[in-house]
Motif scaffolding. Structure first.
Motif, PDB file in Angstrom:
ATOM      1  N   UNK A  12      45.271  33.136  30.704  1.00 29.42           N
ATOM      2  CA  UNK A  12      45.397  32.561  29.280  1.00 29.42           C
ATOM      3  C   UNK A  12      46.568  33.527  29.859  1.00 29.42           C
ATOM      4  N   UNK A  13      47.659  32.369  28.627  1.00 30.50           N
ATOM      5  CA  UNK A  13      49.283  32.916  28.085  1.00 30.50           C
ATOM      6  C   UNK A  13      49.239  33.662  28.488  1.00 30.50           C
ATOM      7  N   UNK A  14      50.552  34.832  27.401  1.00 21.14           N
ATOM      8  CA  UNK A  14      50.903  35.960  26.858  1.00 21.14           C
ATOM      9  C   UNK A  14      50.267  35.243  25.715  1.00 21.14           C
ATOM     10  N   UNK A  15      50.077  36.913  24.661  1.00 26.22           N
ATOM     11  CA  UNK A  15      49.879  36.172  23.453  1.00 26.22           C
ATOM     12  C   UNK A  15      48.461  35.792  22.845  1.00 26.22           C
ATOM     13  N   UNK A  16      48.055  35.173  24.922  1.00 25.16           N
ATOM     14  CA  UNK A  16      46.860  33.963  24.014  1.00 25.16           C
ATOM     15  C   UNK A  16      45.209  35.143  23.466  1.00 25.16           C
ATOM     16  N   UNK A  17      43.471  35.535  23.445  1.00 22.08           N
ATOM     17  CA  UNK A  17      42.764  35.634  24.234  1.00 22.08           C
ATOM     18  C   UNK A  17      41.776  35.675  25.347  1.00 22.08           C
ATOM     19  N   UNK A  38      39.622  48.207  34.409  1.00 17.99           N
ATOM     20  CA  UNK A  38      40.152  46.859  35.347  1.00 17.99           C
ATOM     21  C   UNK A  38      40.834  47.648  36.248  1.00 17.99           C
ATOM     22  N   UNK A  39      41.509  47.202  37.316  1.00 17.88           N
ATOM     23  CA  UNK A  39      42.642  47.451  38.115  1.00 17.88           C
ATOM     24  C   UNK A  39      43.352  46.643  38.661  1.00 17.88           C
ATOM     25  N   UNK A  40      44.850  46.803  38.958  1.00 16.47           N
ATOM     26  CA  UNK A  40      45.205  45.565  39.186  1.00 16.47           C
ATOM     27  C   UNK A  40      45.525  45.814  40.414  1.00 16.47           C
ATOM     28  N   UNK A  41      45.950  44.880  41.659  1.00 23.64           N
ATOM     29  CA  UNK A  41      46.363  44.799  43.033  1.00 23.64           C
ATOM     30  C   UNK A  41      47.400  46.223  42.152  1.00 23.64           C
ATOM     31  N   UNK A  85      51.345  40.406  29.745  1.00 28.19           N
ATOM     32  CA  UNK A  85      50.969  40.268  31.257  1.00 28.19           C
ATOM     33  C   UNK A  85      50.773  41.280  32.111  1.00 28.19           C
ATOM     34  N   UNK A  86      50.894  42.245  31.518  1.00 33.69           N
ATOM     35  CA  UNK A  86      50.160  43.772  32.076  1.00 33.69           C
ATOM     36  C   UNK A  86      48.875  44.397  31.763  1.00 33.69           C
ATOM     37  N   UNK A  87      48.387  43.520  31.255  1.00 27.52           N
ATOM     38  CA  UNK A  87      46.260  42.728  31.103  1.00 27.52           C
ATOM     39  C   UNK A  87      45.892  42.541  32.635  1.00 27.52           C
ATOM     40  N   UNK A  88      47.029  41.673  33.453  1.00 21.04           N
ATOM     41  CA  UNK A  88      46.663  41.306  35.025  1.00 21.04           C
ATOM     42  C   UNK A  88      45.328  42.460  35.600  1.00 21.04           C
ATOM     43  N   UNK A  89      44.364  41.857  35.591  1.00 24.73           N
ATOM     44  CA  UNK A  89      43.395  42.145  36.633  1.00 24.73           C
ATOM     45  C   UNK A  89      42.077  42.078  36.392  1.00 24.73           C
ATOM     46  N   UNK A  90      41.240  42.783  37.656  1.00 22.65           N
ATOM     47  CA  UNK A  90      40.348  42.347  37.741  1.00 22.65           C
ATOM     48  C   UNK A  90      39.808  44.044  36.959  1.00 22.65           C
ATOM     49  N   UNK A  91      39.003  42.765  35.817  1.00 22.20           N
ATOM     50  CA  UNK A  91      37.964  43.590  34.499  1.00 22.20           C
ATOM     51  C   UNK A  91      36.827  44.208  35.114  1.00 22.20           C
ATOM     52  N   UNK A  92      35.811  45.169  34.977  1.00 28.21           N
ATOM     53  CA  UNK A  92      34.630  45.476  35.984  1.00 28.21           C
ATOM     54  C   UNK A  92      33.728  45.890  33.954  1.00 28.21           C
ATOM     55  N   UNK A  93      32.918  46.068  34.290  1.00 22.71           N
ATOM     56  CA  UNK A  93      32.057  45.962  33.129  1.00 22.71           C
ATOM     57  C   UNK A  93      30.789  47.616  34.066  1.00 22.71           C
ATOM     58  N   UNK A  94      30.213  48.947  33.422  1.00 27.82           N
ATOM     59  CA  UNK A  94      30.109  49.524  34.425  1.00 27.82           C
ATOM     60  C   UNK A  94      28.982  50.177  33.345  1.00 27.82           C
ATOM     61  N   UNK A  95      27.912  50.340  34.221  1.00 30.30           N
ATOM     62  CA  UNK A  95      26.979  51.571  32.911  1.00 30.30           C
ATOM     63  C   UNK A  95      26.750  53.144  33.617  1.00 30.30           C
TER      64      UNK A  95
END
Length: 123
Positions: A12-17, A38-41, A85-95
């Protein structure tokens, strides 16, 4: 068998959803806290948001991200707006099981994890 499956990631582009989904099976959301991490490289895994009776957000996403759940669908969502751009990461859900009290964003408290979904914010 308790299972969490994330979906909804992408480019997604910056500012997007984007809206991420975390579909739970093998357990009922009512008795568990659900968190998004989330975890970024090259970086440590960090907590983004969690939900139980109430919600909690990391300062970095407050006002931009909204966590919600649909008990009928046994699914938790993370609506992400004004992405950076700093939101770039792998996003995980957990319980983790939580009968009473507030959720927390400490990864070691969570003992069930999904496989993750990639979110890339770039022009």
């Amino acid at each position: 068998q308790l299972q969490l499956v994330e979906s909804g990631g992408g480019l997604v582009q910056p500012g997007g959803s984007l809206r991420l989904s975390c579909a739970a099976s093998g357990f009922t959301l009512d008795y568990y806290a659900i968190g998004w991490f989330r975890q970024a490289p090259g970086k440590e895994r960090e907590g983004v948001s969690c939900i139980k009776a109430s919600t909690y957000y990391a300062d970095s996403v407050k006002g931009r991200f909204t966590i919600s759940r649909d008990n009928a669908k046994n699914t938790v969502y993370l609506q992400m707006n004004t992405l950076k751009p700093e939101d770039t990461a792998v996003y995980y859900c957990a319980a983790f099981q939580l009968l009473f009290g507030r959720c927390v964003l400490r990864p070691h408290e969570y003992n069930y994890w999904g496989q993750g979904t990639q979110v890339t914010v770039s022009s």
